[in-house]
Design an enzyme around this catalytic site. Sequence first.
Site, PDB file in Angstrom:
ATOM      1  N   ASP A 192      39.826  45.051  39.384  1.00 48.97           N
ATOM      2  CA  ASP A 192      38.472  44.693  39.816  1.00 48.97           C
ATOM      3  C   ASP A 192      38.025  43.449  39.040  1.00 48.97           C
ATOM      4  O   ASP A 192      37.539  43.534  37.914  1.00 48.97           O
ATOM      5  CB  ASP A 192      37.511  45.857  39.570  1.00 48.97           C
ATOM      6  CG  ASP A 192      36.108  45.572  40.088  1.00 48.97           C
ATOM      7  OD1 ASP A 192      35.823  44.416  40.460  1.00 48.97           O
ATOM      8  OD2 ASP A 192      35.293  46.510  40.126  1.00 48.97           O
ATOM      9  N   HIS A 197      31.411  41.442  35.620  1.00 45.43           N
ATOM     10  CA  HIS A 197      31.916  42.073  34.413  1.00 45.43           C
ATOM     11  C   HIS A 197      32.478  41.082  33.398  1.00 45.43           C
ATOM     12  O   HIS A 197      33.031  41.500  32.381  1.00 45.43           O
ATOM     13  CB  HIS A 197      32.980  43.099  34.786  1.00 45.43           C
ATOM     14  CG  HIS A 197      32.532  44.051  35.849  1.00 45.43           C
ATOM     15  ND1 HIS A 197      31.494  44.941  35.674  1.00 45.43           N
ATOM     16  CD2 HIS A 197      32.956  44.236  37.131  1.00 45.43           C
ATOM     17  CE1 HIS A 197      31.305  45.634  36.785  1.00 45.43           C
ATOM     18  NE2 HIS A 197      32.173  45.225  37.681  1.00 45.43           N
TER      19      HIS A 197
END
Length: 296
Positions: A192, A197
């Site tokens: 991911d 992030h």
Amino acid sequence: MPIDRHKALTAAPTSRVITWSTRDVLLYHLSLGAGAGPAADPELRLTYERGLQVLPTFAMVAGSGPSAGDTPFAADALPGIDIDPRAMLHAGQDLRVHRPLPPSGTATLTSRVSEVWDKGRAALVVLASEATDSDGAALWTGTMRIWVRGEGGFGGEAGPEDTPTEPGRPADLVVDTPTTARQALLYRLNGDLNPLHADPEFARSVGFDRPVLHGLASYGLVGKALVDGLLDGDPTRLEELSVRFAGALTPGETIRTSVWREEGGAPGTTRLLLRATCPERDDAPVLTHATATVRA
């Protein structure tokens, strides 16, 4: 309409073959902090290929890690679903593992949209999946719930409302799991690569002060906390884990897992009620509506 409910629910399931290697499993375990205190416990059962065991929550990234190459499967490529990824939020995850996962392997992953609920200001897409081995035997089954902003109001049913219930007594077990400032940077290598992030500027553009940890990283950390704190380090005893994602965790914060044992359940198993919070922010919720099933 970007979500065609009828088309989504009546479409044939989609299938793909996934593979994973021992290195994928080792990376996943390291990204959850395994072996972080090697002087005390190197956790070789999770960090060394000889005798390697697999945390059940690895199923969430199987087929998406380095072994998948540079063009992983697009998880939103489903009939009837045409959604701007920026409108999607991973709202909840259920996983049931039917037998211990092998450290390397191949499986057929079959997915289908099992429901689309009308939540008024949003739609809730329920995606069911099953992974089977070469003989057709189930390895794991899962249900992902995806909150899609701005896609509600189409006149459908709202679906069931789950009310979290916690016993009116202190938890039977509380496990604090610290995270590190680089935890999200390591976890994203499982597949991911969302810039939320990693990129502070992108995170601010979508309303966060800084990059946040993946929801599935929090999910994996809670699973590992149960294995370490309740199951004598044996990941094969964790059979099922269901959660609702309630809040973001910033890398460097602690996730606190509170556990209550419930009476009843299938013979040879124990059902657990769970809550995960962040103690640095007055126990702000991270995971709610959470349950697990473990083998005695």
